[in-house]
Motif scaffolding. Structure first.
Motif, PDB file in Angstrom:
ATOM      1  N   MET A 159     -22.107 -25.156  29.312  1.00  0.00           N
ATOM      2  CA  MET A 159     -22.022 -23.931  28.547  1.00  0.00           C
ATOM      3  C   MET A 159     -21.958 -22.748  29.509  1.00  0.00           C
ATOM      4  SD  MET A 159     -24.647 -22.527  25.714  1.00  0.00           S
ATOM      5  CE  MET A 159     -23.795 -21.901  24.307  1.00  0.00           C
ATOM      6  N   ALA A 160     -21.066 -21.829  29.236  1.00  0.00           N
ATOM      7  CA  ALA A 160     -20.902 -20.660  30.094  1.00  0.00           C
ATOM      8  C   ALA A 160     -22.182 -19.826  30.114  1.00  0.00           C
ATOM      9  CB  ALA A 160     -19.728 -19.819  29.604  1.00  0.00           C
ATOM     10  N   HIS A 161     -22.344 -19.076  31.175  1.00  0.00           N
ATOM     11  CA  HIS A 161     -23.523 -18.225  31.314  1.00  0.00           C
ATOM     12  C   HIS A 161     -23.594 -17.137  30.248  1.00  0.00           C
ATOM     13  CE1 HIS A 161     -24.962 -20.060  34.926  1.00  0.00           C
ATOM     14  NE2 HIS A 161     -23.917 -19.712  35.648  1.00  0.00           N
ATOM     15  N   ILE A 162     -22.447 -16.743  29.714  1.00  0.00           N
ATOM     16  CA  ILE A 162     -22.416 -15.745  28.641  1.00  0.00           C
ATOM     17  C   ILE A 162     -21.623 -16.322  27.477  1.00  0.00           C
ATOM     18  CG2 ILE A 162     -22.610 -13.789  30.230  1.00  0.00           C
ATOM     19  CD1 ILE A 162     -19.573 -13.315  29.826  1.00  0.00           C
ATOM     20  N   ASN A 163     -21.784 -15.754  26.320  1.00  0.00           N
ATOM     21  CA  ASN A 163     -21.036 -16.209  25.150  1.00  0.00           C
ATOM     22  C   ASN A 163     -19.609 -15.658  25.241  1.00  0.00           C
ATOM     23  OD1 ASN A 163     -19.935 -16.866  22.690  1.00  0.00           O
ATOM     24  ND2 ASN A 163     -21.661 -16.099  21.487  1.00  0.00           N
ATOM     25  N   LEU A 164     -18.652 -16.541  25.483  1.00  0.00           N
ATOM     26  CA  LEU A 164     -17.253 -16.130  25.618  1.00  0.00           C
ATOM     27  C   LEU A 164     -16.562 -15.970  24.267  1.00  0.00           C
ATOM     28  CD1 LEU A 164     -16.205 -18.369  28.651  1.00  0.00           C
ATOM     29  CD2 LEU A 164     -16.950 -15.980  28.656  1.00  0.00           C
ATOM     30  N   HIS A 165     -17.224 -16.381  23.193  1.00  0.00           N
ATOM     31  CA  HIS A 165     -16.676 -16.267  21.836  1.00  0.00           C
ATOM     32  C   HIS A 165     -15.378 -17.057  21.671  1.00  0.00           C
ATOM     33  CE1 HIS A 165     -19.737 -13.267  21.053  1.00  0.00           C
ATOM     34  NE2 HIS A 165     -19.342 -12.619  22.131  1.00  0.00           N
ATOM     35  N   ASN A 166     -15.243 -18.139  22.446  1.00  0.00           N
ATOM     36  CA  ASN A 166     -14.111 -19.053  22.305  1.00  0.00           C
ATOM     37  C   ASN A 166     -14.517 -20.377  22.934  1.00  0.00           C
ATOM     38  OD1 ASN A 166     -12.911 -19.375  25.160  1.00  0.00           O
ATOM     39  ND2 ASN A 166     -12.994 -17.145  24.964  1.00  0.00           N
ATOM     40  N   ASP A 167     -13.731 -21.407  22.681  1.00  0.00           N
ATOM     41  CA  ASP A 167     -14.054 -22.718  23.243  1.00  0.00           C
ATOM     42  C   ASP A 167     -13.003 -23.187  24.240  1.00  0.00           C
ATOM     43  OD1 ASP A 167     -12.011 -23.205  21.472  1.00  0.00           O
ATOM     44  OD2 ASP A 167     -13.015 -24.852  20.430  1.00  0.00           O
ATOM     45  N   LEU A 168     -12.280 -22.252  24.840  1.00  0.00           N
ATOM     46  CA  LEU A 168     -11.240 -22.601  25.811  1.00  0.00           C
ATOM     47  C   LEU A 168     -11.870 -22.972  27.148  1.00  0.00           C
ATOM     48  CD1 LEU A 168      -8.759 -19.730  24.942  1.00  0.00           C
ATOM     49  CD2 LEU A 168      -8.518 -22.159  24.362  1.00  0.00           C
ATOM     50  N   PRO A 169     -11.283 -23.921  27.861  1.00  0.00           N
ATOM     51  CA  PRO A 169     -11.862 -24.350  29.133  1.00  0.00           C
ATOM     52  C   PRO A 169     -11.523 -23.420  30.297  1.00  0.00           C
ATOM     53  CG  PRO A 169      -9.891 -25.621  28.667  1.00  0.00           C
ATOM     54  CD  PRO A 169     -10.131 -24.735  27.474  1.00  0.00           C
ATOM     55  N   GLY A 170     -12.371 -23.481  31.321  1.00  0.00           N
ATOM     56  CA  GLY A 170     -12.095 -22.837  32.596  1.00  0.00           C
ATOM     57  C   GLY A 170     -11.712 -21.374  32.488  1.00  0.00           C
ATOM     58  N   ILE A 171     -10.766 -20.992  33.308  1.00  0.00           N
ATOM     59  CA  ILE A 171     -10.341 -19.597  33.369  1.00  0.00           C
ATOM     60  C   ILE A 171      -9.676 -19.143  32.071  1.00  0.00           C
ATOM     61  CG2 ILE A 171      -8.030 -19.895  34.367  1.00  0.00           C
ATOM     62  CD1 ILE A 171      -8.901 -17.574  36.357  1.00  0.00           C
ATOM     63  N   ARG A 172      -9.157 -20.092  31.300  1.00  0.00           N
ATOM     64  CA  ARG A 172      -8.528 -19.716  30.026  1.00  0.00           C
ATOM     65  C   ARG A 172      -9.543 -19.069  29.080  1.00  0.00           C
ATOM     66  NH1 ARG A 172      -6.156 -24.843  27.964  1.00  0.00           N
ATOM     67  NH2 ARG A 172      -5.247 -23.549  26.348  1.00  0.00           N
ATOM     68  N   GLY A 173     -10.746 -19.605  29.050  1.00  0.00           N
ATOM     69  CA  GLY A 173     -11.799 -19.014  28.225  1.00  0.00           C
ATOM     70  C   GLY A 173     -12.190 -17.626  28.710  1.00  0.00           C
ATOM     71  N   LEU A 174     -12.242 -17.465  30.030  1.00  0.00           N
ATOM     72  CA  LEU A 174     -12.573 -16.154  30.600  1.00  0.00           C
ATOM     73  C   LEU A 174     -11.478 -15.133  30.312  1.00  0.00           C
ATOM     74  CD1 LEU A 174     -13.932 -17.445  34.006  1.00  0.00           C
ATOM     75  CD2 LEU A 174     -15.287 -16.545  32.092  1.00  0.00           C
ATOM     76  N   MET A 175     -10.239 -15.578  30.346  1.00  0.00           N
ATOM     77  CA  MET A 175      -9.126 -14.667  30.086  1.00  0.00           C
ATOM     78  C   MET A 175      -9.067 -14.260  28.619  1.00  0.00           C
ATOM     79  SD  MET A 175      -6.204 -16.025  32.627  1.00  0.00           S
ATOM     80  CE  MET A 175      -6.369 -15.712  34.377  1.00  0.00           C
ATOM     81  N   GLU A 176      -9.382 -15.176  27.750  1.00  0.00           N
ATOM     82  CA  GLU A 176      -9.455 -14.834  26.322  1.00  0.00           C
ATOM     83  C   GLU A 176     -10.581 -13.819  26.088  1.00  0.00           C
ATOM     84  OE1 GLU A 176      -8.679 -15.385  22.062  1.00  0.00           O
ATOM     85  OE2 GLU A 176      -7.495 -15.831  23.842  1.00  0.00           O
TER      86      GLU A 176
END
Length: 182
Positions: free
Chosen positions: A1-18
């Motif tokens: 689980m990411a350190h922050i809530n990314l509000h998406n379930d995309l993997p890796g950098i894709r989740g960060l970019m979203e």
């Protein structure tokens, strides 16, 4: 689980970019310029540099995404990419590519680790100044990308076939202006 809530379930950098589209655009544009723009190094060779640096940084997501894309471009399989990551000097690569991977490994340790001897070896193996420049920039950029992905503790599919299956689409679409959900 990411350190922050990314509000998406995309993997890796894709989740960060979203999560952060305002930083996604320049990061994607940089990847597009480094890995896909016209260059004397092939797209496969540039993806291989990104893969190698990502493996040195132990970034599972990036080394598998870019390893699969490199394999797609270079018409080789994951075991061949793994062989490069494990011992590029013994891999069936050109002397120029081996010298460039050596420079990339030095950059991964720190920019000041790059020596005149490493640059001379690459030049003697046929690397142009532009290829050396681009190798250093790819290596430096992937240290940033890897630290972004792992520093935020993003998740990554563990089945490496996931990356292989998506490599043709990613190679066709590139990094700029693609749908993160594909």
């Amino acid at each position: 689980m990411a350190h922050i809530n990314l509000h998406n379930d995309l993997p890796g950098i894709r989740g960060l970019m979203e999560y952060s589209p305002e930083t996604a655009r320049p990061l994607n544009d940089l990847a597009e310029a480094l890995l896909r723009a016209d260059n004397s190094l092939s797209r496969g060779e540039r993806e291989l540099i990104a893969t190698y640096v990502s493996s040195l940084n132990d970034c599972f997501f990036c080394q598998n995404v870019h390893g699969a894309i490199a394999g797609h471009y270079l018409n080789c399989d994951i075991p061949a990419i793994d062989a490069v990551k494990q011992d590029y000097l013994s891999a069936p690569l050109s002397a120029k590519m081996k010298a460039l991977l050596g420079i990339a490994a030095l950059v991964q340790k720190g920019g000041k680790q790059v020596t005149t001897a490493a640059i001379t070896a690459a030049t003697e193996a046929g690397a142009t100044e532009k290829e050396i420049h681009d190798t250093v920039l790819i290596a430096a950029a992937f240290c940033m990308y890897n630290r972004y992905v792992d520093g935020m503790a993003t998740w990554a599919p563990q089945n490496r076939q996931f990356y292989v299956d998506r490599a043709p689409q990613r190679a066709a679409e590139g990094y700029a202006d693609y749908d993160l959900h594909k």
